[in-house]
Design a protein around this motif. Structure first.
Motif, PDB file in Angstrom:
ATOM      1  N   LEU A 298     -14.441  43.222 -80.960  1.00 19.25           N
ATOM      2  CA  LEU A 298     -13.842  44.184 -79.731  1.00 19.25           C
ATOM      3  C   LEU A 298     -12.726  43.427 -79.044  1.00 19.25           C
ATOM      4  N   TYR A 299     -12.812  42.124 -78.829  1.00 17.41           N
ATOM      5  CA  TYR A 299     -11.733  41.580 -78.182  1.00 17.41           C
ATOM      6  C   TYR A 299     -10.314  41.548 -79.294  1.00 17.41           C
ATOM      7  N   LEU A 300     -10.554  41.397 -80.483  1.00 17.51           N
ATOM      8  CA  LEU A 300      -9.385  41.523 -81.238  1.00 17.51           C
ATOM      9  C   LEU A 300      -8.852  42.982 -81.348  1.00 17.51           C
ATOM     10  N   LEU A 301      -9.516  43.805 -81.160  1.00 14.98           N
ATOM     11  CA  LEU A 301      -9.054  45.407 -81.046  1.00 14.98           C
ATOM     12  C   LEU A 301      -8.410  45.587 -79.626  1.00 14.98           C
ATOM     13  N   LEU A 302      -9.151  45.182 -78.745  1.00 15.41           N
ATOM     14  CA  LEU A 302      -8.384  45.493 -77.341  1.00 15.41           C
ATOM     15  C   LEU A 302      -7.262  44.490 -77.398  1.00 15.41           C
ATOM     16  N   ASN A 303      -7.126  43.455 -77.701  1.00 18.20           N
ATOM     17  CA  ASN A 303      -5.980  42.658 -77.654  1.00 18.20           C
ATOM     18  C   ASN A 303      -4.623  42.973 -78.304  1.00 18.20           C
ATOM     19  N   ALA A 304      -5.111  43.632 -79.636  1.00 21.27           N
ATOM     20  CA  ALA A 304      -4.134  44.302 -80.372  1.00 21.27           C
ATOM     21  C   ALA A 304      -3.472  45.510 -79.784  1.00 21.27           C
ATOM     22  N   ALA A 305      -4.608  46.491 -78.964  1.00 20.84           N
ATOM     23  CA  ALA A 305      -3.855  47.526 -78.537  1.00 20.84           C
ATOM     24  C   ALA A 305      -3.097  47.254 -77.284  1.00 20.84           C
ATOM     25  N   SER A 306      -3.270  45.974 -76.338  1.00 17.16           N
ATOM     26  CA  SER A 306      -2.825  45.823 -75.126  1.00 17.16           C
ATOM     27  C   SER A 306      -1.224  45.125 -75.806  1.00 17.16           C
ATOM     28  N   ASP A 307      -1.298  44.426 -76.833  1.00 13.18           N
ATOM     29  CA  ASP A 307      -0.174  43.804 -77.411  1.00 13.18           C
ATOM     30  C   ASP A 307       0.903  44.445 -78.274  1.00 13.18           C
ATOM     31  N   ALA A 308       0.146  45.588 -78.783  1.00 13.08           N
ATOM     32  CA  ALA A 308       1.050  46.715 -79.771  1.00 13.08           C
ATOM     33  C   ALA A 308       2.359  47.304 -78.754  1.00 13.08           C
ATOM     34  N   THR A 309       1.832  47.600 -77.752  1.00  9.26           N
ATOM     35  CA  THR A 309       2.936  48.353 -76.880  1.00  9.26           C
ATOM     36  C   THR A 309       4.082  47.480 -76.666  1.00  9.26           C
ATOM     37  N   PHE A 310       3.882  46.286 -76.713  1.00 11.22           N
ATOM     38  CA  PHE A 310       5.338  45.328 -76.126  1.00 11.22           C
ATOM     39  C   PHE A 310       5.630  44.635 -77.421  1.00 11.22           C
ATOM     40  N   TYR A 311       4.959  44.525 -78.430  1.00 11.19           N
ATOM     41  CA  TYR A 311       5.370  44.254 -79.916  1.00 11.19           C
ATOM     42  C   TYR A 311       6.184  45.302 -80.551  1.00 11.19           C
ATOM     43  N   PHE A 312       5.578  46.534 -80.528  1.00 11.29           N
ATOM     44  CA  PHE A 312       6.353  47.602 -81.211  1.00 11.29           C
ATOM     45  C   PHE A 312       7.249  48.403 -80.123  1.00 11.29           C
ATOM     46  N   LEU A 313       7.542  47.854 -79.159  1.00 11.00           N
ATOM     47  CA  LEU A 313       8.505  48.541 -77.891  1.00 11.00           C
ATOM     48  C   LEU A 313       9.516  49.411 -78.785  1.00 11.00           C
ATOM     49  N   PRO A 314      10.477  48.553 -79.505  1.00  6.63           N
ATOM     50  CA  PRO A 314      11.512  49.354 -79.955  1.00  6.63           C
ATOM     51  C   PRO A 314      11.189  50.745 -80.598  1.00  6.63           C
ATOM     52  N   PHE A 315      10.019  50.946 -81.276  1.00  6.33           N
ATOM     53  CA  PHE A 315       9.591  52.212 -81.752  1.00  6.33           C
ATOM     54  C   PHE A 315       9.200  53.460 -80.539  1.00  6.33           C
ATOM     55  N   LEU A 316       8.614  52.891 -79.497  1.00  3.17           N
ATOM     56  CA  LEU A 316       8.372  53.736 -78.575  1.00  3.17           C
ATOM     57  C   LEU A 316       9.689  54.451 -77.934  1.00  3.17           C
ATOM     58  N   LEU A 317      10.609  53.271 -77.694  1.00  3.36           N
ATOM     59  CA  LEU A 317      11.845  53.462 -76.960  1.00  3.36           C
ATOM     60  C   LEU A 317      12.917  54.433 -77.926  1.00  3.36           C
ATOM     61  N   ALA A 318      12.664  54.101 -78.970  1.00  5.90           N
ATOM     62  CA  ALA A 318      13.267  55.130 -80.000  1.00  5.90           C
ATOM     63  C   ALA A 318      13.283  56.272 -79.697  1.00  5.90           C
ATOM     64  N   VAL A 319      11.737  56.692 -79.829  1.00  2.00           N
ATOM     65  CA  VAL A 319      11.372  57.976 -79.501  1.00  2.00           C
ATOM     66  C   VAL A 319      11.757  58.867 -78.284  1.00  2.00           C
ATOM     67  N   THR A 320      11.567  58.002 -77.174  1.00  2.86           N
ATOM     68  CA  THR A 320      11.700  58.468 -75.950  1.00  2.86           C
ATOM     69  C   THR A 320      13.452  58.625 -75.812  1.00  2.86           C
ATOM     70  N   ALA A 321      14.359  57.721 -76.378  1.00  6.84           N
ATOM     71  CA  ALA A 321      15.646  57.568 -76.092  1.00  6.84           C
ATOM     72  C   ALA A 321      16.129  58.751 -76.976  1.00  6.84           C
ATOM     73  N   ALA A 322      15.593  59.007 -77.922  1.00  5.52           N
ATOM     74  CA  ALA A 322      15.956  60.230 -78.976  1.00  5.52           C
ATOM     75  C   ALA A 322      15.908  61.508 -78.250  1.00  5.52           C
ATOM     76  N   LYS A 323      14.866  61.652 -77.595  1.00  5.98           N
ATOM     77  CA  LYS A 323      14.628  62.989 -76.983  1.00  5.98           C
ATOM     78  C   LYS A 323      15.714  63.075 -75.573  1.00  5.98           C
ATOM     79  N   LYS A 324      15.775  61.925 -74.809  1.00  5.68           N
ATOM     80  CA  LYS A 324      16.711  61.784 -73.777  1.00  5.68           C
ATOM     81  C   LYS A 324      18.330  62.289 -74.250  1.00  5.68           C
ATOM     82  N   PHE A 325      18.461  61.521 -75.489  1.00  6.27           N
ATOM     83  CA  PHE A 325      20.003  61.350 -76.003  1.00  6.27           C
ATOM     84  C   PHE A 325      20.153  62.806 -76.822  1.00  6.27           C
ATOM     85  N   LYS A 326      19.091  63.616 -76.902  1.00  7.36           N
ATOM     86  CA  LYS A 326      19.050  64.958 -77.861  1.00  7.36           C
ATOM     87  C   LYS A 326      19.569  64.496 -79.086  1.00  7.36           C
ATOM     88  N   THR A 327      18.891  63.782 -79.817  1.00  6.92           N
ATOM     89  CA  THR A 327      19.519  63.391 -81.607  1.00  6.92           C
ATOM     90  C   THR A 327      18.197  63.241 -82.184  1.00  6.92           C
TER      91      THR A 327
END
Length: 178
Positions: free
Chosen positions: A13-42
């Motif tokens: 459970l610790y492994l899963l919760l730790n992965a969930a909390s770290d994933a946001t920051f590790y894969f931040l470029p993906f999350l930002l790519a989606v929001t930026a694409a919406k904002k820049f209408k591309t």
């Protein structure tokens, strides 16, 4: 939970919760790519592809080494948890994509526009926008770090005063890691 002994840091459970909390920051470029694409209408898919290029294992694994792209030496950088490189790349891509889309006949757009956009943006992102954004992000982070070290009240004031406007633009995730 581990601090107060409710859970072992070796449990599944610790492994899963730790992965969930770290994933946001590790894969931040993906999350930002989606929001930026919406904002820049591309195109969101192409924005995610650019983020994937930044996060590609061979690129991350070769961080710190120099490769040649079109005869130019380029030092690769580890882009996980970065903010500005993907924002800058998606912003520029929105103009490239729009230009190519307007100048391509409708029945070829599905194939031609993504290919030409990526042929242009992939090298530019790794050679120019990624490093530029990376070092700009370090600069912004160092400025805030210095400001919070010298005058924490002023750093908090500036961060707090600008946060509502940054949220309105949809780019509030950019300041969170800093």
């Amino acid at each position: 939970f581990t601090t107060y002994g409710f859970m072992s840091n070796e449990s599944g459970l610790y492994l899963l919760l730790n992965a969930a909390s770290d994933a946001t920051f590790y894969f931040l470029p993906f999350l930002l790519a989606v929001t930026a694409a919406k904002k820049f209408k591309t195109d969101t898919t192409l924005a995610v592809v650019l983020a994937g290029m930044y996060m590609y294992p061979s690129i991350l694994g070769a961080a710190g080494t120099t490769i040649k792209i079109l005869g130019i030496d380029v030092t690769l950088i580890k882009y996980s948890s970065t903010v500005i490189p993907i924002l800058l790349s998606v912003w520029i891509m929105s103009y490239v994509y729009s230009f190519i889309y307007k100048h391509t006949v409708s029945y070829l757009r599905v194939v031609v526009v993504p290919i030409i956009t990526l042929v242009i943006m992939a090298p530019l992102s790794i050679m120019l926008f990624g490093p530029l954004g990376y070092y700009a992000g370090i600069g912004v982070g160092e400025c805030f770090k210095w400001l919070f070290g010298v005058a924490p009240w002023l750093g908090g004031l500036i961060d707090g005063a600008t946060r509502p406007f940054v949220i309105l633009t949809g780019m509030h995730m950019a300041m969170t890691p800093i």
